[in-house]
Design a protein around this motif. Structure first.
Motif, PDB file in Angstrom:
ATOM      1  N   ARG A 120      -7.632   8.943  -0.649  1.00  0.00           N
ATOM      2  CA  ARG A 120      -7.428   9.832   0.498  1.00  0.00           C
ATOM      3  C   ARG A 120      -7.570   9.062   1.813  1.00  0.00           C
ATOM      4  NH1 ARG A 120     -11.055  14.500   2.433  1.00  0.00           N
ATOM      5  NH2 ARG A 120      -9.586  15.813   3.521  1.00  0.00           N
ATOM      6  N   PHE A 121      -8.581   8.205   1.885  1.00  0.00           N
ATOM      7  CA  PHE A 121      -8.757   7.401   3.102  1.00  0.00           C
ATOM      8  C   PHE A 121      -7.614   6.401   3.263  1.00  0.00           C
ATOM      9  CE2 PHE A 121     -13.314   8.605   2.483  1.00  0.00           C
ATOM     10  CZ  PHE A 121     -13.379   9.430   3.588  1.00  0.00           C
ATOM     11  N   LEU A 122      -7.139   5.845   2.156  1.00  0.00           N
ATOM     12  CA  LEU A 122      -5.990   4.942   2.219  1.00  0.00           C
ATOM     13  C   LEU A 122      -4.775   5.689   2.762  1.00  0.00           C
ATOM     14  CD1 LEU A 122      -4.501   2.276   1.621  1.00  0.00           C
ATOM     15  CD2 LEU A 122      -4.151   3.125  -0.711  1.00  0.00           C
ATOM     16  N   TRP A 123      -4.543   6.903   2.273  1.00  0.00           N
ATOM     17  CA  TRP A 123      -3.408   7.704   2.718  1.00  0.00           C
ATOM     18  C   TRP A 123      -3.449   7.911   4.230  1.00  0.00           C
ATOM     19  CZ3 TRP A 123       1.256   9.096   1.469  1.00  0.00           C
ATOM     20  CH2 TRP A 123       1.864  10.170   2.125  1.00  0.00           C
ATOM     21  N   LYS A 124      -4.639   8.137   4.753  1.00  0.00           N
ATOM     22  CA  LYS A 124      -4.778   8.364   6.195  1.00  0.00           C
ATOM     23  C   LYS A 124      -4.461   7.120   7.014  1.00  0.00           C
ATOM     24  CE  LYS A 124      -8.033  12.150   5.863  1.00  0.00           C
ATOM     25  NZ  LYS A 124      -9.326  12.700   6.272  1.00  0.00           N
ATOM     26  N   THR A 125      -4.583   5.939   6.409  1.00  0.00           N
ATOM     27  CA  THR A 125      -4.302   4.703   7.144  1.00  0.00           C
ATOM     28  C   THR A 125      -2.841   4.265   7.049  1.00  0.00           C
ATOM     29  OG1 THR A 125      -4.801   3.225   5.287  1.00  0.00           O
ATOM     30  CG2 THR A 125      -6.649   3.873   6.717  1.00  0.00           C
ATOM     31  N   ILE A 126      -2.081   4.893   6.172  1.00  0.00           N
ATOM     32  CA  ILE A 126      -0.678   4.510   6.016  1.00  0.00           C
ATOM     33  C   ILE A 126       0.107   5.016   7.225  1.00  0.00           C
ATOM     34  CG2 ILE A 126       1.406   4.752   4.587  1.00  0.00           C
ATOM     35  CD1 ILE A 126      -0.433   5.182   2.178  1.00  0.00           C
ATOM     36  N   PRO A 127       0.865   4.141   7.874  1.00  0.00           N
ATOM     37  CA  PRO A 127       1.653   4.571   9.034  1.00  0.00           C
ATOM     38  C   PRO A 127       2.673   5.648   8.650  1.00  0.00           C
ATOM     39  CG  PRO A 127       1.614   2.171   8.863  1.00  0.00           C
ATOM     40  CD  PRO A 127       1.013   2.699   7.607  1.00  0.00           C
ATOM     41  N   PRO A 128       2.891   6.626   9.540  1.00  0.00           N
ATOM     42  CA  PRO A 128       3.857   7.694   9.250  1.00  0.00           C
ATOM     43  C   PRO A 128       5.259   7.166   8.910  1.00  0.00           C
ATOM     44  CG  PRO A 128       2.564   8.241  11.190  1.00  0.00           C
ATOM     45  CD  PRO A 128       2.207   6.836  10.812  1.00  0.00           C
ATOM     46  N   SER A 129       5.650   6.066   9.541  1.00  0.00           N
ATOM     47  CA  SER A 129       6.980   5.512   9.256  1.00  0.00           C
ATOM     48  C   SER A 129       7.103   5.083   7.795  1.00  0.00           C
ATOM     49  CB  SER A 129       7.270   4.329  10.178  1.00  0.00           C
ATOM     50  OG  SER A 129       6.313   3.294   9.964  1.00  0.00           O
ATOM     51  N   VAL A 130       6.010   4.550   7.227  1.00  0.00           N
ATOM     52  CA  VAL A 130       6.017   4.137   5.815  1.00  0.00           C
ATOM     53  C   VAL A 130       6.038   5.369   4.912  1.00  0.00           C
ATOM     54  CG1 VAL A 130       4.709   2.939   4.009  1.00  0.00           C
ATOM     55  CG2 VAL A 130       4.875   1.939   6.297  1.00  0.00           C
ATOM     56  N   LYS A 131       5.265   6.375   5.280  1.00  0.00           N
ATOM     57  CA  LYS A 131       5.224   7.606   4.484  1.00  0.00           C
ATOM     58  C   LYS A 131       6.600   8.246   4.397  1.00  0.00           C
ATOM     59  CE  LYS A 131       0.452   8.770   5.694  1.00  0.00           C
ATOM     60  NZ  LYS A 131      -0.408   9.708   6.427  1.00  0.00           N
ATOM     61  N   GLU A 132       7.352   8.177   5.496  1.00  0.00           N
ATOM     62  CA  GLU A 132       8.673   8.801   5.538  1.00  0.00           C
ATOM     63  C   GLU A 132       9.754   7.939   4.899  1.00  0.00           C
ATOM     64  OE1 GLU A 132       9.248   9.606   9.680  1.00  0.00           O
ATOM     65  OE2 GLU A 132       7.554  10.986   9.756  1.00  0.00           O
ATOM     66  N   SER A 133       9.626   6.622   5.015  1.00  0.00           N
ATOM     67  CA  SER A 133      10.697   5.749   4.538  1.00  0.00           C
ATOM     68  C   SER A 133      10.559   5.335   3.078  1.00  0.00           C
ATOM     69  CB  SER A 133      10.774   4.482   5.407  1.00  0.00           C
ATOM     70  OG  SER A 133       9.605   3.701   5.245  1.00  0.00           O
ATOM     71  N   LYS A 134       9.394   5.551   2.482  1.00  0.00           N
ATOM     72  CA  LYS A 134       9.172   5.150   1.093  1.00  0.00           C
ATOM     73  C   LYS A 134       8.815   6.381   0.258  1.00  0.00           C
ATOM     74  CE  LYS A 134       8.007   0.427   2.130  1.00  0.00           C
ATOM     75  NZ  LYS A 134       7.139  -0.701   1.891  1.00  0.00           N
ATOM     76  N   PRO A 135       9.812   6.967  -0.406  1.00  0.00           N
ATOM     77  CA  PRO A 135       9.556   8.195  -1.166  1.00  0.00           C
ATOM     78  C   PRO A 135       8.575   8.013  -2.317  1.00  0.00           C
ATOM     79  CG  PRO A 135      11.817   7.438  -1.489  1.00  0.00           C
ATOM     80  CD  PRO A 135      11.217   6.575  -0.443  1.00  0.00           C
ATOM     81  N   GLU A 136       8.478   6.782  -2.851  1.00  0.00           N
ATOM     82  CA  GLU A 136       7.546   6.558  -3.950  1.00  0.00           C
ATOM     83  C   GLU A 136       6.097   6.684  -3.477  1.00  0.00           C
ATOM     84  OE1 GLU A 136       8.140   4.095  -7.759  1.00  0.00           O
ATOM     85  OE2 GLU A 136       7.415   2.695  -6.236  1.00  0.00           O
ATOM     86  N   VAL A 137       5.826   6.299  -2.242  1.00  0.00           N
ATOM     87  CA  VAL A 137       4.483   6.457  -1.672  1.00  0.00           C
ATOM     88  C   VAL A 137       4.160   7.945  -1.564  1.00  0.00           C
ATOM     89  CG1 VAL A 137       3.044   6.043   0.366  1.00  0.00           C
ATOM     90  CG2 VAL A 137       4.598   4.256  -0.433  1.00  0.00           C
TER      91      VAL A 137
END
Length: 197
Positions: free
Chosen positions: A59-76
């Protein structure tokens, strides 16, 4: 950025070490000031935390992931859907999230291994929480069809009543070794003797 320790751990299927390897590499890369967010294997990192049942770190890792990565990488995002289901204890939803995405070749083995580990965890949960359970509910907990769930529990020594569609849990015998030091036994004997006389 050298991700070979992660690749090697995946190759030898040391999935229980992935989260620690990723955490350490991330700290190392971040301390060197190298930009890594676009190339980081976030899906594998998240799955590594799920594999060792560490939802808090995921959960803490998820919060550190940049929004651009969350949107551009569907596997994440797909890996995080598993985390959301784990977090809310939506047991059948975990299996739906696992099956609901076409995983890449590098994560496919890890997802399959996590699914197996998760099924074993759920089996232990059912084993400790129930004395009887319907086959339908059992299938939901184990992420299987009712027939496969029936076969699974029969192989583990449970009994199934076909008429009522109920499975009776076979509790595992707990083996406890009681280590009694002879000096402690002697003191106890003397104490009891003293109380009686």
């Amino acid at each position: 950025m050298d991700l070979s320790p992660i690749t090697e751990a995946l190759a030898v299927k040391s999935f229980d070490k992935i989260a620690d390897i990723c955490d350490n590499l991330m700290l190392q890369v971040a301390s060197e000031g190298i930009s890594f967010h676009d190339d980081w294997p976030y899906a594998i990192h998240l799955l590594g935390h799920f594999y060792v049942d560490d939802c808090d770190s995921a959960r803490f890792l998820w919060k550190t992931i940049p929004p651009s990565v969350k949107e551009s990488k569907p596997e994440v995002a797909a890996a995080w859907r598993i985390g959301q289901k784990l977090w809310t204890r939506d047991y059948p939803g975990v299996y739906e999230a696992i099956r609901g995405y076409d995983w890449s070749q590098e994560t496919k083995d890890m997802v399959a291994a996590f699914s197996d580990v998760y099924t074993k965890r759920m089996f232990q949960l059912v084993l400790s929480a129930y004395s009887t359970i319907t086959i339908r509910d059992l299938a939901l907990f184990l992420g299987m069809t009712e027939d496969n769930a029936t076969t699974y529990v029969l192989e583990n020594g449970w009994t199934v009543d076909a008429a009522s569609q109920m499975a009776t849990v076979k509790k595992q015998a707990v083996k406890r070794e009681q280590k009694v030091d002879s000096s402690k036994l002697q003191r106890l004997t003397e104490y009891v003797f003293h109380l009686e006389h």
